[in-house]
Scaffold this active site. Sequence first.
Site, PDB file in Angstrom:
ATOM      1  N   GLY A   1       9.197  -2.793  -1.727  1.00  0.00           N
ATOM      2  CA  GLY A   1       7.988  -2.910  -0.883  1.00  0.00           C
ATOM      3  C   GLY A   1       7.158  -1.644  -0.939  1.00  0.00           C
TER       4      GLY A   1
ATOM      5  N   GLY B   1      -5.685  12.560   2.234  1.00  0.00           N
ATOM      6  CA  GLY B   1      -5.663  11.779   0.990  1.00  0.00           C
ATOM      7  C   GLY B   1      -4.278  11.702   0.389  1.00  0.00           C
TER       8      GLY B   1
ATOM      9  CG  HIS C   1     -20.327 -22.812  16.178  1.00  0.00           C
ATOM     10  ND1 HIS C   1     -20.973 -21.613  16.351  1.00  0.00           N
ATOM     11  CD2 HIS C   1     -20.314 -23.433  17.383  1.00  0.00           C
ATOM     12  CE1 HIS C   1     -21.344 -21.505  17.618  1.00  0.00           C
ATOM     13  NE2 HIS C   1     -20.962 -22.591  18.264  1.00  0.00           N
TER      14      HIS C   1
HETATM   15  C1  LIG Z   1      -0.394   4.976   6.348  1.00  0.00           C
HETATM   16  C2  LIG Z   1      -0.897   4.087   5.240  1.00  0.00           C
HETATM   17  C3  LIG Z   1      -1.536   2.907   5.556  1.00  0.00           C
HETATM   18  C4  LIG Z   1      -2.005   2.091   4.534  1.00  0.00           C
HETATM   19  N1  LIG Z   1      -2.634   0.928   4.885  1.00  0.00           N
HETATM   20  C5  LIG Z   1      -3.115   0.134   3.905  1.00  0.00           C
HETATM   21  C6  LIG Z   1      -3.759  -1.090   4.242  1.00  0.00           C
HETATM   22  O1  LIG Z   1      -3.878  -1.454   5.406  1.00  0.00           O
HETATM   23  N2  LIG Z   1      -4.223  -1.860   3.229  1.00  0.00           N
HETATM   24  C7  LIG Z   1      -4.107  -1.490   1.921  1.00  0.00           C
HETATM   25  O2  LIG Z   1      -4.583  -2.213   1.045  1.00  0.00           O
HETATM   26  N3  LIG Z   1      -3.493  -0.341   1.577  1.00  0.00           N
HETATM   27  C8  LIG Z   1      -2.997   0.467   2.542  1.00  0.00           C
HETATM   28  N4  LIG Z   1      -2.342   1.616   2.185  1.00  0.00           N
HETATM   29  C9  LIG Z   1      -2.221   1.934   0.764  1.00  0.00           C
HETATM   30  C10 LIG Z   1      -1.070   1.131   0.112  1.00  0.00           C
HETATM   31  O3  LIG Z   1       0.119   1.420   0.786  1.00  0.00           O
HETATM   32  C11 LIG Z   1      -0.962   1.490  -1.350  1.00  0.00           C
HETATM   33  O4  LIG Z   1      -2.220   1.315  -1.973  1.00  0.00           O
HETATM   34  C12 LIG Z   1       0.065   0.609  -2.045  1.00  0.00           C
HETATM   35  O5  LIG Z   1       1.338   0.771  -1.479  1.00  0.00           O
HETATM   36  C13 LIG Z   1       0.117   0.958  -3.542  1.00  0.00           C
HETATM   37  O6  LIG Z   1       1.106   0.191  -4.170  1.00  0.00           O
HETATM   38  P1  LIG Z   1       1.847   0.743  -5.475  1.00  0.00           P
HETATM   39  O7  LIG Z   1       2.808  -0.313  -5.874  1.00  0.00           O
HETATM   40  O8  LIG Z   1       0.853   1.197  -6.446  1.00  0.00           O
HETATM   41  O9  LIG Z   1       2.609   2.054  -4.998  1.00  0.00           O
HETATM   42  P2  LIG Z   1       3.657   2.324  -3.842  1.00  0.00           P
HETATM   43  O10 LIG Z   1       3.574   1.325  -2.770  1.00  0.00           O
HETATM   44  O11 LIG Z   1       3.497   3.755  -3.487  1.00  0.00           O
HETATM   45  O12 LIG Z   1       5.062   2.086  -4.536  1.00  0.00           O
HETATM   46  C14 LIG Z   1       5.524   2.926  -5.539  1.00  0.00           C
HETATM   47  C15 LIG Z   1       7.031   2.914  -5.529  1.00  0.00           C
HETATM   48  O13 LIG Z   1       7.520   3.575  -6.676  1.00  0.00           O
HETATM   49  C16 LIG Z   1       8.710   4.243  -6.340  1.00  0.00           C
HETATM   50  N5  LIG Z   1       8.945   5.279  -7.363  1.00  0.00           N
HETATM   51  C17 LIG Z   1       8.192   6.366  -7.666  1.00  0.00           C
HETATM   52  N6  LIG Z   1       8.725   7.026  -8.707  1.00  0.00           N
HETATM   53  C18 LIG Z   1       9.841   6.331  -9.066  1.00  0.00           C
HETATM   54  C19 LIG Z   1      10.807   6.502 -10.084  1.00  0.00           C
HETATM   55  N7  LIG Z   1      10.745   7.501 -10.963  1.00  0.00           N
HETATM   56  N8  LIG Z   1      11.828   5.613 -10.158  1.00  0.00           N
HETATM   57  C20 LIG Z   1      11.919   4.574  -9.288  1.00  0.00           C
HETATM   58  N9  LIG Z   1      11.019   4.363  -8.311  1.00  0.00           N
HETATM   59  C21 LIG Z   1       9.983   5.231  -8.209  1.00  0.00           C
HETATM   60  C22 LIG Z   1       8.440   4.782  -4.946  1.00  0.00           C
HETATM   61  O14 LIG Z   1       9.647   5.001  -4.257  1.00  0.00           O
HETATM   62  C23 LIG Z   1       7.629   3.644  -4.336  1.00  0.00           C
HETATM   63  O15 LIG Z   1       8.434   2.761  -3.597  1.00  0.00           O
HETATM   64  C24 LIG Z   1      -1.834   2.458   3.185  1.00  0.00           C
HETATM   65  C25 LIG Z   1      -1.160   3.637   2.858  1.00  0.00           C
HETATM   66  C26 LIG Z   1      -0.694   4.448   3.872  1.00  0.00           C
HETATM   67  C27 LIG Z   1       0.040   5.706   3.518  1.00  0.00           C
END
Ligand SMILES: Cc1cc2nc3c(=O)[nH]c(=O)nc-3n(C[C@H](O)[C@H](O)[C@H](O)COP(=O)(O)OP(=O)(O)OC[C@H]3O[C@@H](n4cnc5c(N)ncnc54)[C@H](O)[C@@H]3O)c2cc1C
Length: 478
Positions: free
Chosen positions: A36, A274, A464
């Site tokens: 997740g 950021g 509506h």
């Molecule tokens: C507080 C907060 C609120 C947010 N709210 C929203 C929202 O309401 N709506 C929205 O669209 N976005 C929101 N976001 C942004 C959203 O969480 C991210 O855009 C999204 O999770 C990106 O997905 P991803 O799969 O690219 O990366 P991530 O979700 O960051 O997943 C990457 C995964 O890779 C794993 N990983 C990294 N390196 C390795 C490795 N070498 N080996 C194995 N595993 C590894 C990490 O553990 C992680 O679980 C929010 C972010 C934050 C911090």
Amino acid sequence: MYDVIIIGGGPGGYLAAERLGHAKKKVLLIEEKYLGGTCLNVGCIPTKTLLNSAKLYVHAKEGEKFGVKADVSYDWAAIQKWKDEVTSKLREGIAGQMKRFGVELIEGRGEIIAAPQGDRTGRVRAAPNGGGVLEHEGRVILVCAGSVPAAPPIPGSKDNPKVVDSTGLLSTAAVPKKLAVIGGGVIGVEFAGLFSALGAEVTVIEMMEEIVPFMDKEQAPLLRRAMKNSGGGGSVDFKLGCKVESIDGASVHYSTKAGSPETCAADLVLMAVGRRPVLDTWGAKAAGIDTTPRGVVTDDRMRTNIPGIWAAGDVTGKSLLAHSAYRMAEVAAADIIAYLDGTSAAGSSVSGAASNVWRNTAVPWAVYGIPEAAGVGMTEQEAAAKGITIVKASLPMRASGRFAAENTFAGQGSVKVIAATETPRRILGLHAVGAYASEFIWGGAALIEQELRVEDVKQLIFPHPTVCELIRDAVFML
Ligand SMILES: Cc1cc2nc3c(=O)[nH]c(=O)nc-3n(C[C@H](O)[C@H](O)[C@H](O)COP(=O)(O)OP(=O)(O)OC[C@H]3O[C@@H](n4cnc5c(N)ncnc54)[C@H](O)[C@@H]3O)c2cc1C
């Protein structure tokens, strides 16, 4: 040997795994923390769960105005427990989906040790959290390693227990009485809304002249004004154009726009300036992958410079949103399937644009604060910068019967539609501040993605009473 090895099990990684598994590809997904990723565990879902409790609290507090009397209080520990229940249920759901699509899972760190080359498969070293190291071969590799909070070198911030990032604040043991938020972007604003609704005095210190920099400049001030008093007993004070110089305990020292030094004394400081892509855990260098400080460089099919390696989601820096990660993952998965099957992934949409490519013209965004804000497409300022002349119309939220019936803060917020002046008068942007904005903004994305014209939208029937009717009413003013 696997068809595809995916590094990272966030929205990008698990969605790609589902799509590839559905296409009967043999997939290995390696995730070092939680299935997740950021979104489910420390991002979208926990924040929205906490915000929902805060909204319930505010609504119940205002109950008398709706003729409903209640003695209201909240229990932070119980709110946290509910948040944990929600995230753990959803995690189980993803694990179930992985099983359903035959995706193999390793809980541990994945690192590319050899890129695929011609007929040679790629190799990924997996270090399971339980110990041991194993190497796996994959015909292709997809990197979805996500992002982590950026930590600027502000004097006094490092190793300061009073300074937390979003992950730290999500599980704080108590609601702070005074919270200083450094950064007025989406994350800072959502937390400001959350804690002010729960009674905290919040100060948001933002270096730019306005909060949420990509918001339409007529709408951002509406959001700021509406946030000042969420109805929960707390408050939000915005310090714009102010630069944080140092932190001492939970006191933030900053200089104002005029250059004078000021201090915000708080109980806790949220650093929300950021996020940065994760480029150092998965062997980017060894594989020779092109990166910039913004992320992995890819083309619009999510291919990196190394044939056989794709990247999707936050790690590319293209758009740091979960739904963008989903879309990039779908684009990558379709391209990977075509590559493995030796077919073409190209297709075209109704509007004639290629469908299996990443496009960012209609990516909706939302701030789920109190109140909400959302937008898609061009702002008035972006249109002006591109030399596009526009027509615009705004309507206040209070013009919606549904909004007036369900909200006490009627009068705050608005819906704004932007269209091109020139024929065919296409819809270019939709922007909204107010309750439900996040739920109806997808409609704007559909209008823009399908290149609908003002005249087309006038033919649509909206239910509506709903708040989204304001889109139709605004379009009739264009
Ligand atoms: C507080 C907060 C609120 C947010 N709210 C929203 C929202 O309401 N709506 C929205 O669209 N976005 C929101 N976001 C942004 C959203 O969480 C991210 O855009 C999204 O999770 C990106 O997905 P991803 O799969 O690219 O990366 P991530 O979700 O960051 O997943 C990457 C995964 O890779 C794993 N990983 C990294 N390196 C390795 C490795 N070498 N080996 C194995 N595993 C590894 C990490 O553990 C992680 O679980 C929010 C972010 C934050 C911090």
